[in-house]
Design an enzyme around this catalytic site. Structure first.
Site, PDB file in Angstrom:
ATOM      1  CB  SER A 181      -0.910   0.034   1.222  1.00  0.00           C
ATOM      2  OG  SER A 181      -2.102  -0.614   0.934  1.00  0.00           O
ATOM      3  CE  LYS A 191      -3.831   0.773  -1.135  1.00  0.00           C
ATOM      4  NZ  LYS A 191      -4.526   0.322   0.095  1.00  0.00           N
ATOM      5  CE1 TYR A 215      -4.582  -0.947  -4.911  1.00  0.00           C
ATOM      6  CE2 TYR A 215      -4.988  -3.304  -4.927  1.00  0.00           C
ATOM      7  CZ  TYR A 215      -4.808  -2.127  -4.232  1.00  0.00           C
ATOM      8  OH  TYR A 215      -4.837  -2.124  -2.853  1.00  0.00           O
ATOM      9  CE1 TYR A 253      -3.589  -0.298   4.834  1.00  0.00           C
ATOM     10  CE2 TYR A 253      -2.269  -1.040   6.680  1.00  0.00           C
ATOM     11  CZ  TYR A 253      -2.452  -0.905   5.321  1.00  0.00           C
ATOM     12  OH  TYR A 253      -1.503  -1.360   4.465  1.00  0.00           O
ATOM     13  CB  VAL A 311      -0.218  -5.924   4.068  1.00  0.00           C
ATOM     14  CG1 VAL A 311      -1.467  -5.241   4.581  1.00  0.00           C
ATOM     15  CG2 VAL A 311      -0.297  -6.189   2.580  1.00  0.00           C
TER      16      VAL A 311
HETATM   17  N1  GLU Z   1      -2.212  -5.186  -2.271  1.00  0.00           N
HETATM   18  C1  GLU Z   1      -2.849  -5.128  -1.026  1.00  0.00           C
HETATM   19  C2  GLU Z   1      -4.331  -5.294  -1.164  1.00  0.00           C
HETATM   20  O1  GLU Z   1      -4.930  -4.725  -2.035  1.00  0.00           O
HETATM   21  C3  GLU Z   1      -2.492  -3.819  -0.382  1.00  0.00           C
HETATM   22  C4  GLU Z   1      -2.813  -3.907   0.999  1.00  0.00           C
HETATM   23  C5  GLU Z   1      -2.004  -3.024   1.847  1.00  0.00           C
HETATM   24  O2  GLU Z   1      -0.773  -2.975   1.836  1.00  0.00           O
HETATM   25  O3  GLU Z   1      -2.703  -2.373   2.605  1.00  0.00           O
HETATM   26  O4  GLU Z   1      -4.937  -6.010  -0.423  1.00  0.00           O
END
Ligand code: GLU
Length: 306
Positions: free
Chosen positions: A65, A68, A190, A242, A260
């Site tokens: 993530s 992002k 993604y 989060y 994650v």
């Molecule tokens: N690729 C992960 C997902 O979409 C990203 C999750 C993350 O790092 O929060 O579940």
């Protein structure tokens, strides 16, 4: 770099490494379940060009993530405030991959760092760039000042094969006309962006433009306007961890973003960026030792954004 930071991260590394092992590596993406959970690295990059690190700070890991932040920067530099018609700016108070709020809120995700919001951002990126995967790598390589950054195809494919939840988010938002591109192509881009592998050193360098009012301190390029950089940092402070973003702001007090894969990058505007990697996650999906490290860093160094 002053030896002060070197001493501080050396001390923190020894203290934090001695803590009892707690938490598990992310296993909902099978390719991430095989990572050695004992790896641990810290790197600091300053806006005047110095880098120091300790432990496994030059080992590659899946940034997940954290990607992002890069895609959001790429999109807001082109779309500016028009993006905020499609994604909000509020903490979600729900898990990163939650579906529940979307129905109540007409397919507009709360913020760009939960999965739904990141999918909207990547969808916009795909409409802006004819070769989005190449464009993302180019952006990250320039920010990190190295060409040695790639997609880990194994992770991307593993995530695509186990991505029912993200597919559901994509189709659900498309039903509200908040996704323009084909959902399968969107998930492909993604899952690749999440599958980028980088080291703590590369991550710390790549976030310096956000610590430097939007300007890449190495090239001098203005990547974001001063206001856009400020806003992206505000979003990381309020939404970057989060459903633990408030706790992170309280304990650490730096804008940052976790993934994650066990990585966290955080920064002090005008000074530095710091990246930590330890794959064991807490129940919110944030690196346990990563948070311990950053809490000690702001406490021992006394630096703060407040
Ligand atoms: N690729 C992960 C997902 O979409 C990203 C999750 C993350 O790092 O929060 O579940």
């Amino acid at each position: 770099m002053n030896t002060r930071y070197k001493d501080i991260i050396g001390q923190i590394y020894r203290e934090v490494k001695a803590l009892p092992a707690d938490g598990n590596v992310a296993d909902y993406i099978p390719a991430l379940a095989n990572v050695d959970p004992e790896q641990f690295g810290i790197a600091i990059a300053t806006i005047d060009g110095e880098v120091i690190g300790v432990g496994d700070y030059q080992s590659k890991f899946s940034i997940q993530s954290i990607s992002k932040v890069f895609t959001l920067a790429m999109v807001i530099r082109h779309m500016g405030d028009r993006l905020w018609r499609h994604v909000g700016k509020e903490p979600s108070g729900t898990a990163f991959n939650s579906l529940v709020q979307l129905e109540w809120e007409n397919g507009i995700p709360r913020n760009p760092f939960i999965n739904a919001g990141a999918l909207v951002v990547t969808d916009k990126l795909m409409s802006l760039y004819s070769h989005p995967k190449e464009a993302i790598l180019k952006f990250v390589r320039e920010a990190a000042r190295t060409d040695d950054i790639y997609y880990d195809k194994n992770v991307a494919v593993s995530e695509l094969e186990h991505g029912s939840r993200n597919q559901a988010l994509g189709y659900f938002m498309k039903s509200f006309n908040n996704i323009d591109n084909d959902v399968d192509s969107l998930l492909d881009v993604y899952c690749h962006q999440c599958g980028i592998t980088m080291t703590c050193e590369e991550l710390a360098r790549s976030f310096l433009f956000l610590a430097n009012h939007g300007i890449n301190p190495h090239s001098g390029e203005q990547i974001l306007s001063v206001s856009q950089a400020k806003r992206l940092n505000a979003l990381m402070l309020t939404c970057g961890f989060y459903d633990e973003s408030g706790e992170f702001a309280f304990r650490v007090g730096m804008p940052g973003k976790s993934g994650v894969g066990g990585g966290i990058v955080a920064l002090i505007p005008g000074q530095l960026s710091i990246a930590v990697w330890s794959p064991r996650l807490n129940k919110y999906g944030n690196s346990n030792l990563g948070i311990e490290t950053l809490e000690r860093f702001t406490t021992y160094s006394g630096i703060s954004i407040f």
